[in-house]
Design a protein around this motif. Structure first.
Motif, PDB file in Angstrom:
ATOM      1  N   CYS A 155       2.334   4.783   2.423  1.00 55.04           N
ATOM      2  CA  CYS A 155       1.970   5.270   3.535  1.00 55.04           C
ATOM      3  C   CYS A 155       2.596   7.161   4.363  1.00 55.04           C
ATOM      4  O   CYS A 155       3.187   7.517   3.204  1.00 55.04           O
ATOM      5  CB  CYS A 155       2.886   4.826   4.983  1.00 55.04           C
ATOM      6  SG  CYS A 155       4.472   4.615   4.728  1.00 55.04           S
ATOM      7  N   TYR A 188      -3.639  -3.420   1.643  1.00 51.86           N
ATOM      8  CA  TYR A 188      -4.172  -4.954   1.457  1.00 51.86           C
ATOM      9  C   TYR A 188      -3.430  -5.705   1.304  1.00 51.86           C
ATOM     10  O   TYR A 188      -1.845  -6.052   1.125  1.00 51.86           O
ATOM     11  CB  TYR A 188      -4.259  -4.501  -0.294  1.00 51.86           C
ATOM     12  CG  TYR A 188      -5.256  -6.192  -0.927  1.00 51.86           C
ATOM     13  CD1 TYR A 188      -5.814  -6.323  -0.641  1.00 51.86           C
ATOM     14  CD2 TYR A 188      -4.687  -6.161  -1.993  1.00 51.86           C
ATOM     15  CE1 TYR A 188      -6.716  -7.983  -0.664  1.00 51.86           C
ATOM     16  CE2 TYR A 188      -5.194  -7.395  -2.867  1.00 51.86           C
ATOM     17  CZ  TYR A 188      -6.146  -7.719  -2.312  1.00 51.86           C
ATOM     18  OH  TYR A 188      -6.894  -9.397  -3.033  1.00 51.86           O
ATOM     19  N   GLY A 200       0.851  -1.219  -0.489  1.00 49.38           N
ATOM     20  CA  GLY A 200       0.137  -0.419   0.051  1.00 49.38           C
ATOM     21  C   GLY A 200       0.820   1.162  -0.427  1.00 49.38           C
ATOM     22  O   GLY A 200       1.841   1.201  -0.820  1.00 49.38           O
ATOM     23  N   GLY A 256      -1.741   0.768   6.738  1.00 47.85           N
ATOM     24  CA  GLY A 256      -2.659   0.542   7.088  1.00 47.85           C
ATOM     25  C   GLY A 256      -3.239   0.225   8.252  1.00 47.85           C
ATOM     26  O   GLY A 256      -4.424   0.579   8.571  1.00 47.85           O
ATOM     27  N   TRP A 271     -10.225  -1.088   8.873  1.00 44.53           N
ATOM     28  CA  TRP A 271     -10.319  -2.393   8.107  1.00 44.53           C
ATOM     29  C   TRP A 271     -12.050  -2.553   7.526  1.00 44.53           C
ATOM     30  O   TRP A 271     -13.120  -2.798   8.015  1.00 44.53           O
ATOM     31  CB  TRP A 271     -10.077  -3.656   8.181  1.00 44.53           C
ATOM     32  CG  TRP A 271     -10.812  -4.602  10.208  1.00 44.53           C
ATOM     33  CD1 TRP A 271     -11.052  -4.276  10.995  1.00 44.53           C
ATOM     34  CD2 TRP A 271     -11.241  -5.649   9.410  1.00 44.53           C
ATOM     35  NE1 TRP A 271     -11.463  -4.824  11.651  1.00 44.53           N
ATOM     36  CE2 TRP A 271     -11.934  -6.352  10.701  1.00 44.53           C
ATOM     37  CE3 TRP A 271     -11.947  -6.115   7.866  1.00 44.53           C
ATOM     38  CZ2 TRP A 271     -13.208  -6.668  10.737  1.00 44.53           C
ATOM     39  CZ3 TRP A 271     -12.428  -7.746   8.370  1.00 44.53           C
ATOM     40  CH2 TRP A 271     -13.472  -7.487   9.660  1.00 44.53           C
ATOM     41  N   HIS A 293      -8.814  -4.825   3.548  1.00 48.66           N
ATOM     42  CA  HIS A 293      -8.664  -3.615   3.338  1.00 48.66           C
ATOM     43  C   HIS A 293      -8.053  -3.280   4.356  1.00 48.66           C
ATOM     44  O   HIS A 293      -8.884  -2.377   4.830  1.00 48.66           O
ATOM     45  CB  HIS A 293      -8.746  -2.568   2.233  1.00 48.66           C
ATOM     46  CG  HIS A 293      -8.305  -0.945   2.063  1.00 48.66           C
ATOM     47  ND1 HIS A 293      -9.319  -1.069   2.250  1.00 48.66           N
ATOM     48  CD2 HIS A 293      -7.205  -0.978   1.548  1.00 48.66           C
ATOM     49  CE1 HIS A 293      -7.944   0.735   1.932  1.00 48.66           C
ATOM     50  NE2 HIS A 293      -7.487   0.517   1.597  1.00 48.66           N
ATOM     51  N   TYR A 294      -6.509  -2.663   5.163  1.00 46.79           N
ATOM     52  CA  TYR A 294      -6.696  -1.394   5.831  1.00 46.79           C
ATOM     53  C   TYR A 294      -6.167  -0.683   5.676  1.00 46.79           C
ATOM     54  O   TYR A 294      -5.424  -0.157   4.759  1.00 46.79           O
ATOM     55  CB  TYR A 294      -5.923  -1.949   7.205  1.00 46.79           C
ATOM     56  CG  TYR A 294      -6.042  -3.636   8.002  1.00 46.79           C
ATOM     57  CD1 TYR A 294      -6.593  -3.160   9.023  1.00 46.79           C
ATOM     58  CD2 TYR A 294      -5.652  -5.317   6.731  1.00 46.79           C
ATOM     59  CE1 TYR A 294      -6.476  -5.009   9.746  1.00 46.79           C
ATOM     60  CE2 TYR A 294      -6.464  -6.142   7.776  1.00 46.79           C
ATOM     61  CZ  TYR A 294      -7.079  -5.687   8.919  1.00 46.79           C
ATOM     62  OH  TYR A 294      -7.111  -6.582   9.798  1.00 46.79           O
ATOM     63  N   GLU A 295      -7.617   0.905   6.297  1.00 44.48           N
ATOM     64  CA  GLU A 295      -7.438   2.137   6.407  1.00 44.48           C
ATOM     65  C   GLU A 295      -7.432   2.939   6.865  1.00 44.48           C
ATOM     66  O   GLU A 295      -8.358   3.232   7.021  1.00 44.48           O
ATOM     67  CB  GLU A 295      -8.127   2.590   5.140  1.00 44.48           C
ATOM     68  CG  GLU A 295      -7.431   4.053   4.214  1.00 44.48           C
ATOM     69  CD  GLU A 295      -8.042   3.927   2.436  1.00 44.48           C
ATOM     70  OE1 GLU A 295      -7.753   3.828   1.808  1.00 44.48           O
ATOM     71  OE2 GLU A 295      -9.686   3.469   2.763  1.00 44.48           O
ATOM     72  N   SER A 341      -2.479   6.114   5.913  1.00 41.19           N
ATOM     73  CA  SER A 341      -1.940   4.448   5.323  1.00 41.19           C
ATOM     74  C   SER A 341      -2.882   3.820   5.285  1.00 41.19           C
ATOM     75  O   SER A 341      -3.836   3.721   5.520  1.00 41.19           O
ATOM     76  CB  SER A 341      -0.505   3.936   6.426  1.00 41.19           C
ATOM     77  OG  SER A 341      -1.423   3.346   7.188  1.00 41.19           O
ATOM     78  N   SER A 342      -2.256   3.143   3.745  1.00 43.48           N
ATOM     79  CA  SER A 342      -3.570   2.242   3.339  1.00 43.48           C
ATOM     80  C   SER A 342      -2.504   0.734   3.451  1.00 43.48           C
ATOM     81  O   SER A 342      -1.708   1.125   2.800  1.00 43.48           O
ATOM     82  CB  SER A 342      -3.975   2.693   2.537  1.00 43.48           C
ATOM     83  OG  SER A 342      -4.387   1.539   1.665  1.00 43.48           O
ATOM     84  N   THR A 363     -11.101   1.389  -3.528  1.00 42.41           N
ATOM     85  CA  THR A 363     -11.516   1.614  -1.851  1.00 42.41           C
ATOM     86  C   THR A 363     -12.436   2.866  -1.089  1.00 42.41           C
ATOM     87  O   THR A 363     -12.341   3.997  -2.078  1.00 42.41           O
ATOM     88  CB  THR A 363     -10.005   2.315  -1.019  1.00 42.41           C
ATOM     89  OG1 THR A 363      -8.978   3.484  -1.193  1.00 42.41           O
ATOM     90  CG2 THR A 363      -9.219   0.227  -1.085  1.00 42.41           C
TER      91      THR A 363
END
Length: 552
Positions: free
Chosen positions: A424, A443, A422, A435, A456, A450-452, A440-441, A492
């Protein structure tokens, strides 16, 4: 009377332009009062003569003093042996006496006896002047102002003409001030200075007109003044060919044949046709004369003269237009070359600025190789953990769309989690995966989540060893989408932050990945995506334009 120095000197090109030292204005300095010529009471010119009484003099002034002491006829050039014998009342040995004009002390100057050992009493005496090179060097380091400075006054006597243009605006004045031995070099470069081609003297540029009328060297160089009466009226020469019966192309050729003469013809001088009416110009170059005749106050300005001047100006303008067209073509050629150079520089810049993983901005558990594109987690098995690495520079938003891919090389089977890709910001802790922190993001592989910004959501399929996962950042929509094996998984939800962002790769213990920043072909068709994005933008613009027309 012949004079030589104790060290031989030769005329050099560095002595041009000539300087009238009486004009120089020195910057205030306490030692100026110490170094002054005993005759003129000014700072001595180069080649300073110092007598045994320690008084110093300009070379020319001490020579004049010797002639005054030994010659009744001052126009005579040399002093012979008989004259010296009369003055000294004895035979010449190897010196000649001179009385210091400052203190009346007698100084003996050395002579070269070989010149008069031939028994010829009329043979000139060769005198060796006692030049002091140390004082000459000191005096040459004194700071002087440029001759183009507004405070410098011209010496009328030395250049033999009256100054009619002594006024000089502050913007036209040169403010250079430096050592006297650097003055010549500056005069050659100064825009406020004119150097006469004949006498080689330097002066203020606004004194050129008056100087060229009075300069004796110009008259000496000129064999004779050719009157325009012998050539015919300059109007006839330059304009008679401009009659309406001649085509414009022939007019230009006729005018060109006059203005573009050979060097020999262009250096000949002519007197103004109106000299008998009071015009002071008695000699002028022909290319300058043609411009002068249209502005001469003594010229009769009748209807015929006005028509000829109009035609002359018209043809001059056409000539200037042709010159500008030629220059325009040359400039276009230069622009084309510059564009080629810019393209090459852009290619070099791209190679220099291509992204890679930063060996100085990673967690200690990670190891980089293959030009910082291969990353491996080398942490201990009994101390498993996440570790991340950032790119060596932020992703530039000038790309509008930026894309990179990661290929999964290896993972340990005992742990389901092994990687996340991802972006940051600079302040994300590298002891975690992208993420999990704010701005930050990421996968992740295990569940495809998907963490953002620490939150999640379920996003796409999981991925394993051999899969190629990509991350695309759209700076136009400020959104991010990911790909798996060339397939777009969709946008996303959260927008990218308004601060520099970096490529970020997170690995779990034992994992290995290879990053493709564009050094190899991508699996996903990123170029096709960019084209579709441009088409959508054009369509959106057309729709907005049509809606505006309906409203109007």
């Amino acid at each position: 009377m012949a004079f030589v120095s104790s060290s031989s000197t030769k005329f050099r090109n560095e002595d041009i332009p000539k300087i009238n030292y009486d004009q120089l204005v020195y910057k205030e300095n306490s030692i100026i009062s110490i170094f002054k010529c005993g005759i003129c009471n000014k700072v001595p010119v180069p080649s300073v003569v110092r007598l045994s009484c320690e008084h110093i003099f300009c070379k020319d002034h001490i020579i004049q003093e010797l002639k005054r002491q030994y010659l009744q006829n001052q126009n005579k050039y040399s002093v012979n042996i008989n004259e010296v014998k009369k003055k000294q009342d004895r035979k010449i040995q190897d010196h000649i006496d001179i009385t210091c004009p400052k203190c009346n002390q007698i100084t003996q100057l050395k002579t070269e006896t070989n010149d008069y050992n031939q028994g010829n009493n009329e043979y000139p005496v060769k005198i060796i002047l006692p030049f002091d090179e140390n004082i000459s060097k000191i005096v040459d380091t004194l700071e002087v102002y440029c001759l183009g400075n507004e405070n410098v006054k011209l010496s009328n006597q030395s250049l033999n003409y009256e100054t009619e243009y002594n006024s000089m605006s502050e913007s036209d004045s040169c403010h250079w001030c430096g050592p006297r031995n650097k003055l010549r070099k500056h005069l050659l470069e100064c825009d406020n200075i004119y150097i006469c081609n004949y006498c080689k003297y330097a002066m203020k540029a606004n004194h050129r007109y008056n100087h060229e009328k009075k300069c004796e060297n110009i008259f000496k160089k000129r064999q004779s003044i050719v009157s325009l009466s012998s050539l015919g009226n300059i109007n006839d020469v330059s304009v008679n060919n401009l009659s309406s019966s001649v085509s414009e192309s022939n007019d230009l050729k006729s005018l060109s044949s006059i203005l573009e003469k050979t060097k020999e013809e262009n250096t000949r001088y002519y007197s103004c046709v109106n000299a008998s009416k009071g015009c002071p110009l008695t000699h002028i170059l022909i290319n300058e004369y043609i411009n002068h005749i249209w502005n001469c106050e003594y010229q009769e300005k009748n209807l015929e003269w006005v028509i000829k001047k109009h035609k002359y100006i018209e043809l001059n303008h056409k000539k200037q237009i042709k010159l500008l067209e030629q220059k325009s073509k040359e400039q276009l050629q230069k622009i084309e070359k510059l564009e080629e150079t810019i393209l090459l520089l852009k290619q070099k810049y791209y190679l220099l600025t291509i992204l890679s993983l930063d060996p100085n901005d990673k967690a200690v558990q990670l190891e980089l190789s293959e030009n910082n594109t291969y990353v491996k987690h080398i942490g201990l098995i009994d101390n498993e953990c996440w570790a991340s690495v950032r790119s060596n520079m932020p992703i530039s938003n000038r790309h509008q769309v930026y894309y990179y891919e990661v290929k999964i090389i290896f993972r340990r089977s005992e742990w389901p989690n092994f990687g996340a890709i991802g972006y940051c910001t600079r302040n994300m802790e590298l002891s975690n995966r992208p993420g999990y922190s704010k701005n930050s993001s990421g996968y992740c592989n295990y569940t495809g989540d998907h963490y953002e910004h620490g939150n999640w959501t379920h996003y796409g399929p999981s991925y394993e060893v051999g899969d190629v996962v990509g991350c695309c950042i759209n700076f136009i929509d400020k959104k991010v989408f990911y790909t798996k094996n060339g397939k777009n998984l969709g946008m996303t939800g959260i927008a990218i932050p308004d601060q520099p962002i970096f490529v970020c790769i997170g690995l779990y213990t034992g994992s290995e990945m290879k990053v493709n920043f564009g050094q190899e072909p991508f699996v996903f068709d990123i170029e096709g995506y960019k084209k579709s994005l441009k088409v959508a933008q054009r369509q959106q613009k057309l729709n907005s334009d049509s809606s505006n027309e309906v409203v109007e």
